[in-house]
Motif scaffolding. Sequence first.
Motif, PDB file in Angstrom:
ATOM      1  N   LEU A  11       0.934  -1.097   0.022  1.00  0.00           N
ATOM      2  CA  LEU A  11      -0.011   0.088   0.075  1.00  0.00           C
ATOM      3  C   LEU A  11       0.861   1.387   0.030  1.00  0.00           C
ATOM      4  O   LEU A  11       1.708   1.446   1.004  1.00  0.00           O
ATOM      5  CB  LEU A  11      -0.725  -0.070   1.268  1.00  0.00           C
ATOM      6  N   VAL A  12       0.704   2.053  -0.976  1.00  0.00           N
ATOM      7  CA  VAL A  12       1.475   3.191  -1.151  1.00  0.00           C
ATOM      8  C   VAL A  12       0.504   4.510  -1.383  1.00  0.00           C
ATOM      9  O   VAL A  12      -0.515   4.207  -1.652  1.00  0.00           O
ATOM     10  CB  VAL A  12       2.540   3.289  -2.308  1.00  0.00           C
ATOM     11  N   GLN A  13       0.962   5.732  -1.259  1.00  0.00           N
ATOM     12  CA  GLN A  13       0.252   6.874  -1.719  1.00  0.00           C
ATOM     13  C   GLN A  13       0.645   7.132  -3.177  1.00  0.00           C
ATOM     14  O   GLN A  13       1.771   6.938  -3.755  1.00  0.00           O
ATOM     15  CB  GLN A  13       0.649   8.083  -0.774  1.00  0.00           C
ATOM     16  N   ALA A  14      -0.399   8.213  -3.747  1.00  0.00           N
ATOM     17  CA  ALA A  14      -0.135   8.500  -5.160  1.00  0.00           C
ATOM     18  C   ALA A  14       1.044   9.380  -5.180  1.00  0.00           C
ATOM     19  O   ALA A  14       1.344  10.053  -4.324  1.00  0.00           O
ATOM     20  CB  ALA A  14      -1.395   9.241  -5.454  1.00  0.00           C
ATOM     21  N   GLY A  15       1.870   8.910  -6.458  1.00  0.00           N
ATOM     22  CA  GLY A  15       3.054   9.712  -6.341  1.00  0.00           C
ATOM     23  C   GLY A  15       4.262   8.877  -5.928  1.00  0.00           C
ATOM     24  O   GLY A  15       5.375   9.265  -6.216  1.00  0.00           O
ATOM     25  N   ASP A  16       4.175   7.923  -5.126  1.00  0.00           N
ATOM     26  CA  ASP A  16       5.048   6.928  -4.579  1.00  0.00           C
ATOM     27  C   ASP A  16       5.500   6.117  -5.691  1.00  0.00           C
ATOM     28  O   ASP A  16       4.903   5.953  -7.021  1.00  0.00           O
ATOM     29  CB  ASP A  16       4.626   6.494  -3.540  1.00  0.00           C
ATOM     30  N   SER A  17       6.589   5.335  -5.472  1.00  0.00           N
ATOM     31  CA  SER A  17       7.282   4.349  -6.160  1.00  0.00           C
ATOM     32  C   SER A  17       7.378   2.919  -5.416  1.00  0.00           C
ATOM     33  O   SER A  17       7.468   2.772  -4.247  1.00  0.00           O
ATOM     34  CB  SER A  17       8.465   4.778  -6.516  1.00  0.00           C
ATOM     35  N   LEU A  18       7.324   2.095  -6.272  1.00  0.00           N
ATOM     36  CA  LEU A  18       7.149   0.686  -5.784  1.00  0.00           C
ATOM     37  C   LEU A  18       7.849  -0.226  -6.829  1.00  0.00           C
ATOM     38  O   LEU A  18       7.682   0.120  -8.114  1.00  0.00           O
ATOM     39  CB  LEU A  18       5.910   0.184  -5.540  1.00  0.00           C
ATOM     40  N   THR A  19       8.631  -1.198  -6.279  1.00  0.00           N
ATOM     41  CA  THR A  19       9.358  -2.060  -7.294  1.00  0.00           C
ATOM     42  C   THR A  19       8.669  -3.691  -7.002  1.00  0.00           C
ATOM     43  O   THR A  19       8.917  -3.996  -5.778  1.00  0.00           O
ATOM     44  CB  THR A  19      10.887  -2.161  -7.084  1.00  0.00           C
ATOM     45  N   LEU A  20       8.377  -4.121  -7.920  1.00  0.00           N
ATOM     46  CA  LEU A  20       7.839  -5.613  -7.948  1.00  0.00           C
ATOM     47  C   LEU A  20       8.796  -6.585  -8.355  1.00  0.00           C
ATOM     48  O   LEU A  20       9.804  -6.204  -9.388  1.00  0.00           O
ATOM     49  CB  LEU A  20       6.588  -5.947  -8.601  1.00  0.00           C
ATOM     50  N   GLY A 123       0.337 -13.793  -8.067  1.00  0.00           N
ATOM     51  CA  GLY A 123       0.042 -12.517  -8.036  1.00  0.00           C
ATOM     52  C   GLY A 123       0.376 -11.541  -6.797  1.00  0.00           C
ATOM     53  O   GLY A 123       0.503 -12.388  -5.876  1.00  0.00           O
ATOM     54  N   THR A 124       0.470 -10.257  -6.722  1.00  0.00           N
ATOM     55  CA  THR A 124       0.688  -9.436  -5.579  1.00  0.00           C
ATOM     56  C   THR A 124      -0.060  -8.256  -5.609  1.00  0.00           C
ATOM     57  O   THR A 124      -0.204  -7.764  -6.850  1.00  0.00           O
ATOM     58  CB  THR A 124       2.400  -9.306  -5.647  1.00  0.00           C
ATOM     59  N   GLN A 125      -0.663  -7.996  -4.571  1.00  0.00           N
ATOM     60  CA  GLN A 125      -1.568  -6.736  -4.515  1.00  0.00           C
ATOM     61  C   GLN A 125      -0.732  -5.321  -4.479  1.00  0.00           C
ATOM     62  O   GLN A 125       0.152  -5.192  -3.729  1.00  0.00           O
ATOM     63  CB  GLN A 125      -2.401  -6.764  -3.221  1.00  0.00           C
ATOM     64  N   VAL A 126      -1.063  -4.524  -5.314  1.00  0.00           N
ATOM     65  CA  VAL A 126      -0.720  -3.023  -5.173  1.00  0.00           C
ATOM     66  C   VAL A 126      -1.811  -2.055  -5.238  1.00  0.00           C
ATOM     67  O   VAL A 126      -2.751  -2.121  -5.800  1.00  0.00           O
ATOM     68  CB  VAL A 126       0.071  -2.949  -6.487  1.00  0.00           C
ATOM     69  N   SER A 127      -1.722  -1.516  -4.270  1.00  0.00           N
ATOM     70  CA  SER A 127      -2.867  -0.578  -3.801  1.00  0.00           C
ATOM     71  C   SER A 127      -2.293   1.039  -3.447  1.00  0.00           C
ATOM     72  O   SER A 127      -1.594   1.080  -2.796  1.00  0.00           O
ATOM     73  CB  SER A 127      -3.707  -1.131  -2.200  1.00  0.00           C
ATOM     74  N   VAL A 128      -2.894   1.667  -4.436  1.00  0.00           N
ATOM     75  CA  VAL A 128      -2.444   3.183  -4.297  1.00  0.00           C
ATOM     76  C   VAL A 128      -3.596   4.013  -3.737  1.00  0.00           C
ATOM     77  O   VAL A 128      -4.603   4.187  -4.466  1.00  0.00           O
ATOM     78  CB  VAL A 128      -1.987   3.601  -5.702  1.00  0.00           C
ATOM     79  N   SER A 129      -3.169   4.758  -2.889  1.00  0.00           N
ATOM     80  CA  SER A 129      -4.258   5.681  -2.229  1.00  0.00           C
ATOM     81  C   SER A 129      -3.937   7.045  -2.878  1.00  0.00           C
ATOM     82  O   SER A 129      -2.933   7.568  -2.839  1.00  0.00           O
ATOM     83  CB  SER A 129      -4.278   5.686  -0.621  1.00  0.00           C
ATOM     84  N   SER A 130      -5.103   7.900  -2.922  1.00  0.00           N
ATOM     85  CA  SER A 130      -5.104   9.147  -3.537  1.00  0.00           C
ATOM     86  C   SER A 130      -5.041  10.105  -2.174  1.00  0.00           C
ATOM     87  O   SER A 130      -5.397  10.040  -1.325  1.00  0.00           O
ATOM     88  CB  SER A 130      -6.178   9.390  -4.318  1.00  0.00           C
TER      89      SER A 130
END
Length: 130
Positions: A11-20, A123-130
């Motif tokens: 779970l990240v915020q909008a504008g953040d980065s993430l690496t799968l 699968g892996t869940q990616v959730s982006v909060s605005s």
Amino acid sequence: EVQLVESGGGLVQAGDSLTLSCRASGITVREYAIGWFRQAPGKEREGVSCINLNDGTTYYADSVKDRFIISSDIVNTTVYLRMNSLKSEDTAVYFCAAEMHGGLGMSYERAIYAPAYDYWGQGTQVSVSS
């Protein structure tokens, strides 16, 4: 036996980065292409990106082009998806998949076409909060 294991979601915020990460086993690396797909609730699975493990050719869906970067570590048979400037619409379960003849070359249309792929991770869940 071919196995694909994804990791790195969260779970990240909008504008953040993430690496799968997608660790592959049981494949002959130079013969394969690895793709990333995603599926949001109530929507069809869509192709995000793909890399030809033989020659390094990469493919990106228009929705993620210039934000996401796919790369591979051949020695460790791992493919990465670096996701920058994440948006709420990027929220989905992300899957990696292997195409057993992709190392010979693929058209863009085939590279992002889920039915073309032979093996899938869980699968892996990616959730982006605005």
